[in-house]
Design a protein around this motif. Structure first.
Motif, mmCIF file in Angstrom:
data_model
loop_
_atom_site.group_PDB
_atom_site.id
_atom_site.type_symbol
_atom_site.label_atom_id
_atom_site.label_comp_id
_atom_site.label_asym_id
_atom_site.label_seq_id
_atom_site.Cartn_x
_atom_site.Cartn_y
_atom_site.Cartn_z
ATOM 1 N N LEU A 118 0.828 -1.202 0.000
ATOM 2 C CA LEU A 118 0.000 0.000 0.000
ATOM 3 C C LEU A 118 0.863 1.254 0.000
ATOM 4 C CD1 LEU A 118 -2.963 1.013 0.108
ATOM 5 C CD2 LEU A 118 -2.642 1.224 2.591
ATOM 6 N N ALA A 119 0.658 2.110 -1.000
ATOM 7 C CA ALA A 119 1.313 3.411 -1.073
ATOM 8 C C ALA A 119 0.254 4.471 -0.795
ATOM 9 C CB ALA A 119 1.923 3.625 -2.452
ATOM 10 N N GLU A 175 7.822 -4.259 -7.300
ATOM 11 C CA GLU A 175 8.775 -3.887 -8.346
ATOM 12 C C GLU A 175 8.359 -2.612 -9.091
ATOM 13 O OE1 GLU A 175 6.050 -7.133 -9.985
ATOM 14 O OE2 GLU A 175 7.200 -6.830 -8.155
ATOM 15 N N ARG A 176 7.109 -2.177 -8.942
ATOM 16 C CA ARG A 176 6.637 -0.954 -9.589
ATOM 17 C C ARG A 176 6.716 0.265 -8.662
ATOM 18 N NH1 ARG A 176 1.200 -1.020 -11.398
ATOM 19 N NH2 ARG A 176 1.816 0.936 -12.391
ATOM 20 N N ASP A 183 6.178 8.995 -7.414
ATOM 21 C CA ASP A 183 6.981 10.139 -6.966
ATOM 22 C C ASP A 183 7.002 10.150 -5.428
ATOM 23 O OD1 ASP A 183 8.403 12.504 -6.845
ATOM 24 O OD2 ASP A 183 6.650 13.771 -7.270
ATOM 25 N N TRP A 184 7.943 9.390 -4.863
ATOM 26 C CA TRP A 184 8.022 9.187 -3.419
ATOM 27 C C TRP A 184 8.699 10.359 -2.711
ATOM 28 C CZ3 TRP A 184 6.028 4.989 -0.810
ATOM 29 C CH2 TRP A 184 5.578 3.930 -1.597
ATOM 30 N N VAL A 210 14.158 3.164 2.190
ATOM 31 C CA VAL A 210 13.276 2.108 2.702
ATOM 32 C C VAL A 210 12.830 1.224 1.538
ATOM 33 C CG1 VAL A 210 11.088 1.639 3.868
ATOM 34 C CG2 VAL A 210 12.520 3.539 4.639
ATOM 35 N N ILE A 211 12.435 1.860 0.443
ATOM 36 C CA ILE A 211 12.028 1.109 -0.754
ATOM 37 C C ILE A 211 13.190 0.252 -1.250
ATOM 38 C CG2 ILE A 211 11.407 1.354 -3.200
ATOM 39 C CD1 ILE A 211 9.836 3.904 -2.322
ATOM 40 N N GLY A 212 14.389 0.828 -1.284
ATOM 41 C CA GLY A 212 15.561 0.081 -1.735
ATOM 42 C C GLY A 212 15.815 -1.162 -0.896
ATOM 43 N N GLU A 213 15.765 -1.014 0.424
ATOM 44 C CA GLU A 213 15.997 -2.168 1.302
ATOM 45 C C GLU A 213 14.885 -3.202 1.150
ATOM 46 O OE1 GLU A 213 16.539 -3.396 6.018
ATOM 47 O OE2 GLU A 213 16.536 -1.266 5.480
#
Length: 138
Positions: A19-20, A108-109, A114-115, A122-125
Motif C-alpha cells: 500500500l502506497a 517492483e513498480r 513520486d516518493w 526504505v524502498i531500496g531495502e
C-alpha cells in the motif's frame, strides 16, 4: 535549529502488493507518495506509534512483522528518521482519513511513483529483500 522528526511507517502487504499513500496537497511534501504512519510521541515505541497511526489514518489494525533499517533524511526545513516495519491488515477496512490517494502496487513498480525522498532508502531495502532479480529467477 532544524526539527528532527521520528516517524514510524508501515509497509502494508496484501496478496503480493504494497500500500502506497499519496500525501494531500495541503501537507508538507504535497502529493508525494509515502508509506503510511506518523510521528512517534514521547514514551511511545515505534511499534505502538505505527499501531496508533494506522488506526487513526486508515481505520485499520495491523499485525506488525519485520523491522527494516531506520532511514534518516534531511529536507531543507527539517530532518526525519523513518522506522519502517512490514505489516499486514489484521482488522478493519482501509479508509483514507488524511491522504489524497491510496494505491496497492506491485513492489517492483514502487519506483514508478513520486516518493518522498526519505522513503527511497526504505524502498531500496525492501525491494532488495523481497523482489526477485533476474539472477534469482532461474
Amino acid at each position: 535549529m532544524r526539527r528532527h522528526l521520528h516517524v514510524a511507517c508501515g509497509i502494508i502487504e496484501q496478496e503480493g502488493l504494497v500500500l502506497a499513500a499519496q500525501r494531500s496537497a495541503s501537507m508538507t511534501l504535497p502529493l508525494k507518495w509515502e508509506f503510511p504512519g506518523g510521528k512517534i510521541e514521547a514514551g511511545e515505541s515505534p511499534e505502538e506509534c505505527l499501531t496508533r497511526e494506522l488506526r487513526e489514518e486508515l481505520g485499520i489494525t495491523v499485525s506488525i512483522g519485520v523491522a527494516l533499517s531506520p532511514a534518516t533524511h534531511g529536507y531543507p526545513d527539517f530532518t526525519v528518521t523513518l522506522y519502517p516495519f512490514t505489516c499486514r491488515v489484521a482488522g478493519g477496512l482501509i479508509t483514507s482519513h488524511e491522504h489524497h490517494a491510496l494505491q496497492w502496487i506491485e513492489p517492483e513498480r514502487m519506483p514508478e511513483l513520486d516518493w518522498a525522498a526519505a522513503d527511497l532508502p526504505v524502498i531500496g531495502e525492501y525491494m532488495a529483500a523481497t523482489v526477485p532479480t533476474a539472477c534469482n529467477t532461474q
